[in-house]
Design an enzyme around this catalytic site. Sequence first.
Site, PDB file in Angstrom:
ATOM      1  CD  GLU A  23      -3.597  -0.334  -0.220  1.00 41.27           C
ATOM      2  OE1 GLU A  23      -3.309  -0.024  -1.338  1.00 41.27           O
ATOM      3  OE2 GLU A  23      -3.628  -1.179   0.222  1.00 41.27           O
ATOM      4  CG  HIS A  24      -0.039   4.501   0.255  1.00 38.21           C
ATOM      5  ND1 HIS A  24      -0.883   5.882   0.004  1.00 38.21           N
ATOM      6  CD2 HIS A  24      -1.023   4.636   1.205  1.00 38.21           C
ATOM      7  CE1 HIS A  24      -1.985   6.362   0.149  1.00 38.21           C
ATOM      8  NE2 HIS A  24      -2.681   5.428   1.039  1.00 38.21           N
ATOM      9  CB  THR A  25       4.108   0.148  -2.577  1.00 42.67           C
ATOM     10  OG1 THR A  25       2.951  -0.336  -2.635  1.00 42.67           O
ATOM     11  CG2 THR A  25       5.233   0.277  -0.915  1.00 42.67           C
ATOM     12  CG  LEU A  62     -14.025  -2.242  -2.443  1.00 43.29           C
ATOM     13  CD1 LEU A  62     -15.036  -2.542  -3.081  1.00 43.29           C
ATOM     14  CD2 LEU A  62     -12.570  -2.815  -2.122  1.00 43.29           C
ATOM     15  CB  SER A  63     -10.234   0.919  -8.404  1.00 43.08           C
ATOM     16  OG  SER A  63      -8.972   0.544  -7.107  1.00 43.08           O
ATOM     17  CB  SER A  64     -15.556   2.458  -8.670  1.00 44.09           C
ATOM     18  OG  SER A  64     -15.718   3.956  -7.534  1.00 44.09           O
ATOM     19  CG  ASP A  81      -6.076   1.242  -7.520  1.00 47.77           C
ATOM     20  OD1 ASP A  81      -5.478   1.379  -7.181  1.00 47.77           O
ATOM     21  OD2 ASP A  81      -6.759   2.876  -7.339  1.00 47.77           O
TER      22      ASP A  81
HETATM   23  C1  GLA Z   1      -5.281   4.725  -4.293  1.00 44.86           C
HETATM   24  C2  GLA Z   1      -4.213   4.932  -5.723  1.00 44.86           C
HETATM   25  C3  GLA Z   1      -3.233   3.581  -6.231  1.00 44.86           C
HETATM   26  C4  GLA Z   1      -2.202   3.452  -4.454  1.00 44.86           C
HETATM   27  C5  GLA Z   1      -3.154   3.133  -3.627  1.00 44.86           C
HETATM   28  C6  GLA Z   1      -2.547   3.330  -2.632  1.00 44.86           C
HETATM   29  O1  GLA Z   1      -5.800   3.808  -3.994  1.00 44.86           O
HETATM   30  O2  GLA Z   1      -5.484   5.161  -7.344  1.00 44.86           O
HETATM   31  O3  GLA Z   1      -2.354   4.125  -6.864  1.00 44.86           O
HETATM   32  O4  GLA Z   1      -1.476   4.835  -5.076  1.00 44.86           O
HETATM   33  O5  GLA Z   1      -4.398   4.487  -3.258  1.00 44.86           O
HETATM   34  O6  GLA Z   1      -1.244   1.797  -2.328  1.00 44.86           O
END
Ligand code: GLA
Length: 377
Positions: free
Chosen positions: A34-36, A123-125, A168
């Site tokens: 996460e956040h990498t 969840l990346s909608s 995502d």
């Molecule tokens: C969001 C961003 C991703 C990622 C995450 C954290 O989902 O869209 O690119 O940075 O946060 O891991």
Amino acid sequence: MDAVERAIAAFVDRYGLEPELVATAPGRVNLIGEHTDYNGGHVLPMALPFVTAIAASARVDHVVTVASEGFDPARFSIGDHPASTDGWARYLHGVGWELADSGIEVRGWSGVVTTDVPVGASLSSSAALEVASANTFCRGVELDPLTIAQVGQRVENHLIGMPCGIMDQLVSAAAVAGHALLIDCASLTYRPVPIPAEATVVVMDTLTRRRLVDSEFAARRHDCEEAARRLGVTHLVEAALADLSDLGGPDDRLRRRARHVVTENQRTLDAAAALQSGDLAALGELMDDSHRSLRDDYQVSGPALDAIVDLARHAPGCLGARMTGGGFAGCAVALVTADLLDVFAAHVEAGSGRTCRLYPVKPGPGAAVAIPRARSS
Ligand code: GLA
């Protein structure tokens, strides 16, 4: 009816005939890493079995007219700048604009958008919408997943103002059913890693939604870039843990941000190895460590996320749990022994006073384009 069936039905209702194509793209849950991504590190997400669907037919011009469940209909011309389109349709307009700007041939379309991906839940909608729309603009032309993902990321970065990484969009475009996807965000290479059937991934939606996350997100990204600059590395993940003490400062903020990024990257590599060898207990422990690091060092968790992770950790069958995605609100994820799924779910639901929603999920496939049967036969 699922999103695909609803999109087709709404299209037929609106236009009186079958759509030429249905493009689908899944949301994702991140297992670890996460956040990498925007720090040149590794991530290990998987596609959800929930998709955004676009049922569409081509137009002869460069205009898009689109309707969507729960949102206002929109109409735009691809050649106009996307800043002229407000609201949710700016994502679509941005994708058409960015594709055209990359020299890819795009045409207008009329269509309907539906989604089963919970919106605003980490969840990346929005990535699912970007990826599905890229395939709609380019129907029939095979775009490689990385190109699609980069177009989506540019839309977020340049047209929406969200400085996200590539995770995502890339997992939505490139996922393989039954597998997580280990992505190296520096080289932009990726490989599927199988998820054994003995474990169930449970997405735990706290039903809280994020506020001001984008500005917090930008602040974290800025901290990381500042830390990398001071350490003399291109990407923060290249720094060695031992060097982080050089990142002084009154509140120790940059050192803690950097410690999260460097340790999280290693945890992600270890997690992929654990998954590959079927060591689910090790994967679970790494997820627990990830949550602590996000909560204490990176400071992107939140009360509802901490509470549900804590509840899950004490539930029978739980191997590990952590917040997932950008943070602050939305969803957490748990790894659960498949045999104990029911008792795990009962414990978490009761403990939360039924204020959460649980989704046991199997890893789904990435984006696809289908031609409805009535047309192809
Ligand atoms: C969001 C961003 C991703 C990622 C995450 C954290 O989902 O869209 O690119 O940075 O946060 O891991």
